[in-house]
Design an enzyme around this catalytic site. Structure first.
Site: not given
Ligand SMILES: [Zn+2]
Length: 209
Positions: A107-108, A111, A117, A163
């Site tokens: 996830h990071e 980014h 997201h 999320y």
């Molecule tokens: Zn995030």
């Protein structure tokens, strides 16, 4: 040559926050904080290899590298990253004992590669409802829509960038609901979904295998 890059990526990927490609690959130097212990260093290295099915390659930082990622751990700094290449060294906070799950590192890293997201996609209202009344006031900004570019990229409930149902809930009630009754779970990915991988390949014009 694509005329307009419409990918599920942050607008900054059009204005210059993509990492540079050299030949077939995008080499991203990374430096690992000395505050990690050896087993965490090993895990971090193993997890950064997750992107190997794309043309992204994480390589050890050398002093000649101008742009690089700095994986660091400090107590209570949690898990976070900037979106896209910032220029110079940029932090990815992966607190040891908290942020070294495959899903979190992926996830990071996504980014840092320029992805936002999933639930802030410009077209998200067709797929989910954001229940703002249940979100902690100081976290509402995390749910504001972004002018992402989504060409050819379906909304993906299984994206590692999605999320969970109760993210930042202030009252124990859901903060996100799927519009389709057929969708029972989202935000529970263990790592990059096929769509996540396809997006990286598209954004960075990786040669498809
Ligand atoms: Zn995030």
């Amino acid at each position: 040559m694509p005329k307009i890059l419409k990918r599920n990526a942050d607008p900054c990927t059009i204005t210059g926050c993509k990492w540079f490609k050299s030949g077939e690959f995008v080499y991203i130097p990374f430096y690992i904080d000395t505050n990690y212990c050896k087993r965490h260093v090993n895990k971090t290295k193993r997890l950064t290899a997750e992107v190997k099915s794309t043309c992204i390659r994480f390589v050890p930082f050398k002093t000649k590298n101008s742009d690089y990622l700095y994986f660091y751990t400090r107590p209570n700094d949690g898990c976070w990253s900037y979106i896209g290449r910032q220029g110079g060294g940029q932090f990815i906070s992966l607190e040891k004992n908290k942020c070294l799950r495959t899903s979190t590192v992926s996830h990071e890293v996504l980014h840092a590669l320029g992805f936002n997201h999933e639930q802030v996609r410009i077209d998200r209202d067709q797929y989910i409802r954001v229940l703002f009344q249940n979100i902690k006031p100081e976290q509402k900004f995390n749910f504001w829509k972004v002018e992402t570019n989504n060409m050819g990229s379906p909304y993906d409930y299984n994206s590692v960038m999605h999320y969970k149902k109760y993210a930042f809930s202030k009252n124990g009630r859901p903060t996100i609901a799927a519009r389709s009754r057929r969708v029972h779970s989202f935000g529970n990915s263990y790592g990059m979904s096929n769509t996540d991988i396809n997006r990286v390949n598209k954004l960075y014009n990786c040669r498809e295998k």
